[in-house]
Design an enzyme around this catalytic site. Structure first.
Site, mmCIF file in Angstrom:
data_model
loop_
_atom_site.group_PDB
_atom_site.id
_atom_site.type_symbol
_atom_site.label_atom_id
_atom_site.label_comp_id
_atom_site.label_asym_id
_atom_site.label_seq_id
_atom_site.Cartn_x
_atom_site.Cartn_y
_atom_site.Cartn_z
ATOM 1 N N CYS A 136 73.154 -1.843 -74.828
ATOM 2 C CA CYS A 136 73.916 -2.387 -76.182
ATOM 3 C C CYS A 136 73.701 -1.475 -77.110
ATOM 4 C CB CYS A 136 73.258 -3.755 -76.033
ATOM 5 S SG CYS A 136 74.439 -4.883 -77.062
ATOM 6 N N GLU B 21 70.389 -6.595 -67.654
ATOM 7 C CA GLU B 21 69.174 -7.850 -67.560
ATOM 8 C C GLU B 21 69.602 -9.278 -67.584
ATOM 9 O OE1 GLU B 21 69.335 -7.307 -71.885
ATOM 10 O OE2 GLU B 21 69.969 -6.050 -70.298
ATOM 11 N N HIS C 228 74.799 -6.157 -71.040
ATOM 12 C CA HIS C 228 73.344 -6.257 -70.817
ATOM 13 C C HIS C 228 73.172 -6.499 -69.319
ATOM 14 C CE1 HIS C 228 71.803 -6.917 -74.743
ATOM 15 N NE2 HIS C 228 73.246 -7.243 -74.969
#
Length: 196
Positions: free
Chosen positions: A77, A180, A178
């Site tokens: 990001c 994650e 993202h």
């Protein structure tokens, strides 16, 4: 495997750490140049504002450390945007790892919301972080600024216009989305990074 997450004045560091734990990797969160340089892999996450973050990185000499890393590095990001030459956010000169600019999304119609937030597909995926099975898979985005498609683009997403969902040059990899927060698809991408 020794994985370091760069600690600086940006949010989201712990969600990356938890995602790695789910993959069985205990990462070190650190701003220590020695630990960053000797790690097998380095992750440069980020949620924040480009100009103030660059000032912080320069103050702690992390800008030079990041640019000098030789092992695989993953920017996420804001981390990806800071790896570019310049960002329109705060008119910031960035790390110049990728010779490209970061631009602000300009809505073209009423339906165009900025920030771009939510799930979107990645296409034209290329090597490194991606295998062909990840073509057209959904990943999670939250961003108001984007990197245009360029020679370093390793995956593309369309929102308002086509933009770089991922970049790659030498040992530097980056995702605008993202991983994650992208469920099982994100886990595959993080696993691919750990295998580099």
């Amino acid at each position: 495997m020794d994985v370091a997450i760069i600690k600086y004045n940006a949010g989201n560091i712990y969600s990356v750490s938890y995602a790695l734990k789910r993959l069985g990797v205990e990462a070190t969160i650190t701003a220590d140049p020695e630990l960053l340089c000797k790690a097998d892999k380095v992750i440069f996450p980020g949620v924040g504002e480009a100009q103030t973050t660059m000032e912080h990185l320069k103050e702690y000499k992390l800008d030079a450390i990041i640019k000098g890393l030789k092992q695989p590095v993953l920017g996420i990001c804001l981390g990806m945007q800071l790896m570019c030459r310049h960002s329109e956010e705060g008119d910031a000169d960035c790390l110049d790892i990728f010779d490209t600019e970061v631009k602000r999304f300009i809505p073209q119609q009423h339906a165009d919301k900025v920030p771009h937030m939510g799930w979107n597909t990645i296409t034209d995926v290329k090597g490194g972080l991606f295998n062909k099975q990840l073509e057209n898979k959904f990943v999670y985005f939250v961003h108001s600024y984007y990197v245009p498609v360029n020679e370093y683009t390793a995956a593309t997403t369309e929102y308002i216009l086509p933009f770089s969902a991922s970049l790659h040059k030498d040992n530097f990899y980056a995702t605008q989305f993202h991983p994650e927060k992208s469920g099982s698809v994100g886990e595959v991408i993080l696993s691919n990074f750990l295998k580099l």
